[in-house]
Scaffold this motif. Structure first.
Motif, mmCIF file in Angstrom:
data_model
loop_
_atom_site.group_PDB
_atom_site.id
_atom_site.type_symbol
_atom_site.label_atom_id
_atom_site.label_comp_id
_atom_site.label_asym_id
_atom_site.label_seq_id
_atom_site.Cartn_x
_atom_site.Cartn_y
_atom_site.Cartn_z
ATOM 1 N N HIS A 94 0.905 -1.059 0.056
ATOM 2 C CA HIS A 94 -0.016 0.003 0.206
ATOM 3 C C HIS A 94 0.847 1.423 -0.104
ATOM 4 N N TYR A 95 0.396 2.327 -0.260
ATOM 5 C CA TYR A 95 0.917 3.597 -0.185
ATOM 6 C C TYR A 95 1.913 3.802 1.098
ATOM 7 N N GLU A 96 2.998 4.200 1.056
ATOM 8 C CA GLU A 96 4.077 4.337 2.029
ATOM 9 C C GLU A 96 4.297 3.056 2.802
ATOM 10 N N TRP A 97 3.542 2.096 2.398
ATOM 11 C CA TRP A 97 4.030 0.915 3.491
ATOM 12 C C TRP A 97 5.622 0.536 3.424
ATOM 13 N N THR A 98 6.085 0.596 2.274
ATOM 14 C CA THR A 98 7.534 0.116 2.215
ATOM 15 C C THR A 98 8.259 1.118 2.941
ATOM 16 N N LEU A 99 8.114 2.640 2.653
ATOM 17 C CA LEU A 99 8.684 3.594 3.144
ATOM 18 C C LEU A 99 8.693 3.382 5.057
ATOM 19 N N TRP A 100 7.609 3.052 5.333
ATOM 20 C CA TRP A 100 7.386 2.739 6.883
ATOM 21 C C TRP A 100 8.177 1.532 7.375
ATOM 22 N N LEU A 101 8.144 0.636 6.511
ATOM 23 C CA LEU A 101 8.963 -0.666 6.828
ATOM 24 C C LEU A 101 10.451 -0.242 6.915
ATOM 25 N N ILE A 102 10.916 0.567 5.952
ATOM 26 C CA ILE A 102 12.377 1.066 5.895
ATOM 27 C C ILE A 102 12.495 1.729 7.283
ATOM 28 N N ARG A 103 11.621 2.587 7.658
ATOM 29 C CA ARG A 103 11.615 3.512 8.818
ATOM 30 C C ARG A 103 11.603 2.742 10.174
ATOM 31 N N VAL A 104 10.907 1.609 10.121
ATOM 32 C CA VAL A 104 10.972 0.830 11.424
ATOM 33 C C VAL A 104 12.300 -0.002 11.637
ATOM 34 N N VAL A 105 12.860 -0.391 10.216
ATOM 35 C CA VAL A 105 14.020 -1.136 10.480
ATOM 36 C C VAL A 105 15.224 -0.325 10.775
ATOM 37 N N LEU A 106 15.232 0.887 10.355
ATOM 38 C CA LEU A 106 16.229 2.005 10.601
ATOM 39 C C LEU A 106 16.147 2.471 12.127
ATOM 40 N N VAL A 107 14.926 2.468 12.595
ATOM 41 C CA VAL A 107 14.753 2.900 14.080
ATOM 42 C C VAL A 107 15.255 1.823 14.911
#
Length: 223
Positions: free
Chosen positions: A60-73
């Motif tokens: 979904h829109y922004e799901w991949t971006l949020w996945l990357i953010r979670v991994v980075l956090v």
């Protein structure tokens, strides 16, 4: 077993090394994306929009971006916690200073801790500036990253904060990459020179690549 590994010094160093390499991979990709700003407003803004649509329609829109953010956090927290705990363990192991001074270490080695603190504070400022717009100058515009970047680097303090942080990043990577390689067993007499060269090149390229953006704004190349 996981708790036993985490409680050990070797386990914490391994967590620190792996999380550091995860962040390094992100930094390389992030720098390449940042340099798209030199190709103009449309190119840079399109790239920012593309980041939010990666993986569609499966994601979904922004799901991949949020996945990357979670991994980075997770990587940042793991890196910071393991670094802090290793530092405390080192202090407890030798509460008093050595009678004889140790051989002079490199500037990067001696500033790793302060560099980490500087980078931690910078990450918070950077997110509040260009992600949420909370501390952004000139009026934050959602969906217009090119304009927001130009606004930030049109202020003297925006440039100072960013350049100082990127210099700290270069020193951190120079020593951190080498340390991670040793921790993960990649070092050897035949590979040490190549690893040191790789660490120096990575640190230099990332520093220049990131600093190029504020310099581009300051010189009018990006406006």
């Amino acid at each position: 077993m996981a708790r036993t590994v985490w409680d050990s010094t070797v386990g914490k160093k391994t967590v620190m090394a792996v999380s550091g390499l995860v962040m390094l991979l992100y930094l390389v990709a992030h720098m390449i994306g940042n340099l798209k700003i030199f190709f103009g407003t449309e190119e840079f803004n399109h790239y920012a929009h593309w980041l939010r649509t990666v993986g569609e329609p499966f994601m979904h829109y922004e799901w991949t971006l949020w996945l990357i953010r979670v991994v980075l956090v997770v990587a940042v927290v793991a890196h910071a916690v393991s670094a802090y705990q290793l530092s405390r363990r080192d202090i407890k192991a030798r509460p008093s200073k050595y009678v004889h001074k140790k051989a002079r270490s490199s500037y990067a080695t001696r500033t790793m801790r302060w560099g980490g603190i500087i980078l931690g504070l910078f990450i918070v400022w950077h997110l509040l500036d260009l992600t949420t717009g909370t501390v952004h100058s000139g009026g934050f515009e959602t969906g217009k990253p090119y304009q927001n970047v130009v606004d930030t680097f049109s202020t003297w303090y925006g440039n100072v904060i960013y350049v100082v942080a990127m210099l700290a990043l270069g020193l951190h990577i120079r020593h951190g990459f080498w340390s991670a390689a040793q921790t993960l067993g990649a070092g050897s007499r035949t590979r040490d020179r190549a690893l040191k060269t790789t660490a120096n090149v990575l640190a230099l390229l990332l520093t220049i690549g990131f600093v190029a953006v504020p310099v581009g704004v300051m010189t009018g190349v990006v406006s």
